[in-house]
Design an enzyme around this catalytic site. Structure first.
Site, PDB file in Angstrom:
ATOM      1  CG  ASN A  15       5.815  63.019  90.453  1.00 24.92           C
ATOM      2  OD1 ASN A  15       5.692  61.928  91.010  1.00 24.92           O
ATOM      3  ND2 ASN A  15       6.973  63.439  89.980  1.00 24.92           N
ATOM      4  NE  ARG A  46       7.677  59.405  88.566  1.00 23.56           N
ATOM      5  CZ  ARG A  46       8.415  59.225  89.661  1.00 23.56           C
ATOM      6  NH1 ARG A  46       8.071  59.804  90.803  1.00 23.56           N
ATOM      7  NH2 ARG A  46       9.484  58.476  89.624  1.00 23.56           N
ATOM      8  CD  GLU A  88      10.223  63.470  87.670  1.00 23.13           C
ATOM      9  OE1 GLU A  88      10.455  62.249  87.653  1.00 23.13           O
ATOM     10  OE2 GLU A  88      10.182  64.145  88.723  1.00 23.13           O
TER      11      GLU A  88
END
Length: 396
Positions: A8, A93, A379
């Site tokens: 990410n 991501r 996430e």
């Protein structure tokens, strides 16, 4: 034996997780961490789930170190860490998927070109997402990479929730409300289905409150509406972003104060929000410890913004059964949670002060008409799951 890495990559930080795959290809978290202060004085910390620190390293004079430099170091560490497990894929991501990209996709040169074209819609995030992909392609050109889109969770929300009151041709060209933080909201929805199915099926607002902040209205775990729109500027006041703003203010900046488009973009994305109002910091922790009135004003405005947007989402939901706080501020700032809930007390929200101060999983009282939870987001785990599903099918 296989492993994957979930990345990410942001403007000044890189969060990551390393996952070993079991015999059913379920990702099992092995270690994770964060590289912070990129461009200033980078610092890396990696730990296991039980808190064992595996690596701490800092570069006090590393202002010139790039995302690519740091990813080289991280990838070398990851390969050593998994030992007899071969890294078989990298999941990323990617903030903006536009109108077409509504499910994870394996990265190809054509996909990179498509994502590059979307960078103006997410200038704080998309370029850094793509730098990570290109850096890993250079380090391991044969390693599959998977892009997971923050907009995807919202792609099937009701049609009216994607519309802005602009000419139809512009909407059809892609100027519409997309919504972001989708990987976080997808994780929250998946966790609630396991730990609190009744809450998961009800009328729920999830509050992703961090340096970037948004709210998502859900029914039965699906996005109904969200506060972010065409870009990640809209909705809630954030760390350095303005949130909801009268478009006339932008026109005034350009026509009367002679701001260039670049000056407007810089002001809206990096000089506003908590930082702009306080003049002190974009970090809620620093503002809460500051005696300055401007710090208090910034916090109060943040709380007002969150409560106001939550009230609007109650209209989309036609009521409210549950509220979930997540992300950095949502998980770690009990005073902010309490203040937001106090402004929403008219909905029947009643907070237990001791539970809230302790960050308990449920912070509402038994008498509260709206159940309130604190639920850490992950996430990176959603990225890992999407990567596994794309390469090997659904492990569940």
């Amino acid at each position: 034996m296989k492993a994957i890495v979930a990345l990410n990559s942001g403007s000044s930080s890189i969060k990551f997780g390393v996952y070993r795959l079991d015999q059913d290809h379920l990702p099992v978290h092995s270690a994770g961490g964060k590289i912070e202060k990129i461009g200033i004085a980078p610092a890396m910390r990696i730990a296991t789930d039980d808190g064992e620190v595996l690596l701490e390293r800092a570069w006090p004079d590393g202002a010139a170190m790039t995302h690519s430099d740091l990813l080289d170091i991280l990838f070398d560490w990851a390969r050593d860490h998994v030992e007899d497990h071969a890294i078989v894929a990298i999941g990323h991501r990617v903030v903006h998927g536009g109108t077409r990209l509504v499910a994870p996709e394996r990265v190809t040169p054509a996909l990179l070109d498509e994502l590059e074209a979307l960078s103006p819609l997410a200038p704080l995030h998309q370029p850094h997402n793509l730098v990570a992909i290109r850096s890993l392609a250079r380090l391991a050109p044969d390693l599959p990479q998977v892009a997971c889109f923050d907009t995807a969770f919202h792609h099937d929300k009701p049609a009216l929730a994607s519309r802005m009151a602009i000419p139809r041709a512009l909407h059809e060209s892609g100027i519409r409300r997309y919504g972001f933080h989708g990987l976080s909201y997808e994780y929250v929805a998946s966790q609630l289905r396991q730990i609190d199915p009744e809450m998961a099926q009800g009328r729920l607002i999830a509050a992703h409150l961090g340096n970037g902040a948004s709210l998502c209205a859900m029914k039965d775990g699906r996005s109904i509406d969200t506060t972010m729109g065409f870009t990640a500027l809209d909705g809630l006041m954030m760390g350095t972003r303005c949130g909801r703003l009268d478009p006339g203010a932008v026109l005034h900046l350009q026509t009367q104060l002679r701001y260039s488009a670049q000056q407007v973009e810089t002001m809206l994305y990096t000089q506003s929000g908590l930082l702009g109002v306080s003049g002190i910091s974009s970090d809620m922790r620093e503002l809460e410890s500051s005696p300055e009135p401007a710090a208090r004003e910034a916090i109060d405005l943040f709380v007002r913004s969150a409560a106001r947007e939550a009230g609007a989402l109650c209209v989309a939901l036609e009521g409210l059964d549950a509220l979930v706080f997540t992300a950095g501020i949502g998980e770690n700032a009990p005073a902010v949670r309490a203040a937001i809930c106090a402004r929403l007390a008219w909905l029947g929200i009643d907070i237990d002060a001791a539970s809230n101060a302790a960050g308990a999983p449920v912070i509402s009282t038994a008498q509260s008409r709206v159940k309130v939870r604190v639920l850490p987001t992950d996430e990176e785990r959603m990225i890992a799951l999407h990567t596994v599903r794309l390469l090997y099918g659904d492990p569940s």
